[in-house]
Design a protein around this motif. Structure first.
Motif: not given
Length: 542
Positions: A58-60, A108-111, A116-119, A178-181
């Protein structure tokens, strides 16, 4: 300032995998991940429906969004619209597989009720397949990476991103990176939060253990017993329980202590038991007034006034109670003991004391009042690191590693007030941090090392930022932040204790003050002071 998540994760070695293709991708990212980007190997998710998914990489980027990379090793080719891996047909195309993970990630972001991120885009990667001409199939055209692209990642990745990730809107939500991390979980050290630790400690502290029950049995076999124990050894709990059990069959029992806050706590604990709870001085003054022999206001100095009260009280009260129990007996002055001797003449007398918390050097229980003694050896209140700090205050040799482990697990800590900074503001910030660990305001106490004389008349209760504290004997103390002096905290406890008014110079009986303050904590302690005061006391725990 770069995000804490920026860079490649793991930093030195990818997570366990049997895929050599993933190792190739990891090596390429480690060598040429563009600045500003974050990358994670093996992000695993599970939603509330128990749906599981894994993203190979996963790249961000905070302004561009997320690129999900599905890695397939071996020779990859397409024939007549069908995908093959090493000559065998694939059940789903690489893009279909990574699209499922994209759906799971957005869910998961919705829960988490997180914008969510831009795209979010996706791209297949075939490290073992070399090519420079993209497939013409429209859904993957321009977004497939191969061995060639990985060798020139710094140049090829921006082109892939431009095709795979839709243009981002101007506004980019904060917090998702940060949440993704956190979802990926860089490091996990198993531990209980301070709030959970407080609940467990509180449930244990309200009942007697086998050793304390043994002491209780010993009390009932001795009419005159002096029990010694350090802070947290269960003296107050034993004093209250012995008084309760003695009063149960109808005995008249008096439980005495030194401070009003402890009297209020004991009275609440023993409500309905038939035990009368008083401070020694309060009872003496009450009896003096009832006798009609109280001196006129201002006629005597404080010292002479108290001596007169004790003398009069000793004359008018004889044989009222069958049993007298005293907690914090090390604090009673000589005149008070003469009063106690009269109260308990030919009666049962039990006293609990801790020489280590004796603030007045000329005060101690008179041994001739007691026929037997017992020593409580087990400390049950404080975490090991907090007890080590308290022991060090008393000049004992302690294990420095024990204190360091306490710093790591949050049971001890120090807060440095910068020059010109406000102690009250520093305390308020620490209260916020403690609340974030699951503690409630009623779990936190502020203990000042200064004496009662330091309080200005009419100054009221202290305020720490948005938090209005109450005194230790306030009716609302159970649910509020409590702030008081170390003497008025004697016999009391709270899960988290914040110690303030650390001296920059000499302070009378400082080891005793610190010992009392620190040992009020059942879970965690924080010391707040200047860098100099913390350093001189050996508490520079940053």
């Amino acid at each position: 300032m770069p995000s804490p998540a920026e860079g490649l994760h793991p930093e030195t070695e990818l997570r366990p995998t049997t895929s050599e293709a993933e190792r190739t991708v990891y090596a390429a990212l480690k060598k040429a991940l563009p600045p500003g980007w974050s990358a994670w190997h093996s992000l695993k998710l599970r939603d509330r429906f128990a749906t599981f998914g894994e993203g190979d990489f996963v790249l961000a980027h905070p302004e561009r969004g997320i690129l999900l990379v599905e890695v397939k090793g071996g020779k990859i080719e397409v024939c007549d619209g069908h995908w093959f891996q090493n000559g065998r047909p694939m059940q789903k195309s690489p893009l279909e597989q990574v699209h499922k993970f994209r759906t799971l990630l957005l869910r998961r972001f919705k829960e988490l009720q997180l914008e969510p991120p831009p795209s979010v885009g996706q791209a297949p990667c075939f490290p073992d397949t070399d090519f420079d001409r993209q497939p013409t199939q429209d859904d993957v055209n321009g977004i497939v990476m191969g061995g060639y692209h990985l060798r020139w990642l710094a140049q090829s990745l921006p082109l892939i991103v431009g095709k795979a990730i839709p243009p981002a809107p101007r506004h980019c939500a904060a917090g998702w990176l940060e949440r993704l991390h956190a979802m990926w979980c860089e490091t996990w050290v198993p531990a209980l939060s301070l709030g959970t630790r407080a609940k467990e400690v509180t449930s244990r502290r309200l009942s007697l253990d086998d050793a304390q029950l043994e002491v209780l049995e010993g009390l009932f076999q001795n009419d005159r017993m002096l029990v010694q124990g350090g802070a947290g050894s269960g003296k107050t709990l034993l004093a209250a329980e012995s008084a309760r059990r003695m009063a149960a069959p109808g005995q008249r029992v008096l439980l005495l202590c030194f401070t009003a806050p402890l009297r209020k706590w004991l009275a609440a604990r023993l409500e309905g038991s038939g035990v009368e709870v008083q401070t020694v001085s309060g009872l003496a003054k009450r009896l003096e007034l009832q006798s009609g022999r109280a001196p006129e206001a201002g006629a005597l100095s404080d010292a002479e006034g108290w001596k007169h009260a004790f003398d009069v009280a000793a004359e008018v009260v004889v044989g009222v109670w069958d049993t007298v129990v005293i907690d914090e007996a090390q604090d009673l002055q000589r005149e008070a003991w003469q009063f106690v001797a009269t109260l308990a003449k030919d009666k049962r007398l039990w006293a609990f004391h801790d020489p280590g918390q004796g603030y007045w050097e000329d005060r101690s229980p008179p041994r001739d009042l007691f026929k037997a003694s017992y020593r409580l050896l087990k400390q049950q209140r404080c975490p090991p690191a907090v007890q080590a700090l308290a022991d060090r205050c008393q000049g004992q040799a302690v294990d420095a590693d024990l204190i360091e482990r306490g710093r790591q697990d949050g049971s001890v800590g120090a807060v440095v007030v910068p020059p010109g900074g406000s102690v009250a503001d520093a305390v308020a910030e620490e209260v916020v941090r403690l609340l974030g660990t699951g503690l409630a305001l009623g779990d936190i106490g502020v203990v000042s090392l200064r004496g009662q004389s330091a309080r200005k008349p009419g100054s009221g209760t202290p305020t720490f930022g948005p938090y209005q504290a109450v005194r230790a004997d306030d009716e609302q103390m159970a649910d509020h932040l409590v702030a008081d002096t170390f003497l008025r905290w004697k016999g009391l406890e709270r899960p988290a204790i914040i110690v303030t008014d650390l001296p920059d110079g000499n302070l009378r009986q400082l080891p005793v003050r610190l010992n009392v303050a620190l040992t009020r904590a059942t879970v965690a302690v924080r010391l707040v002071g200047s860098a100099g005061s913390l350093g001189r006391l050996g508490f520079a725990l940053t």
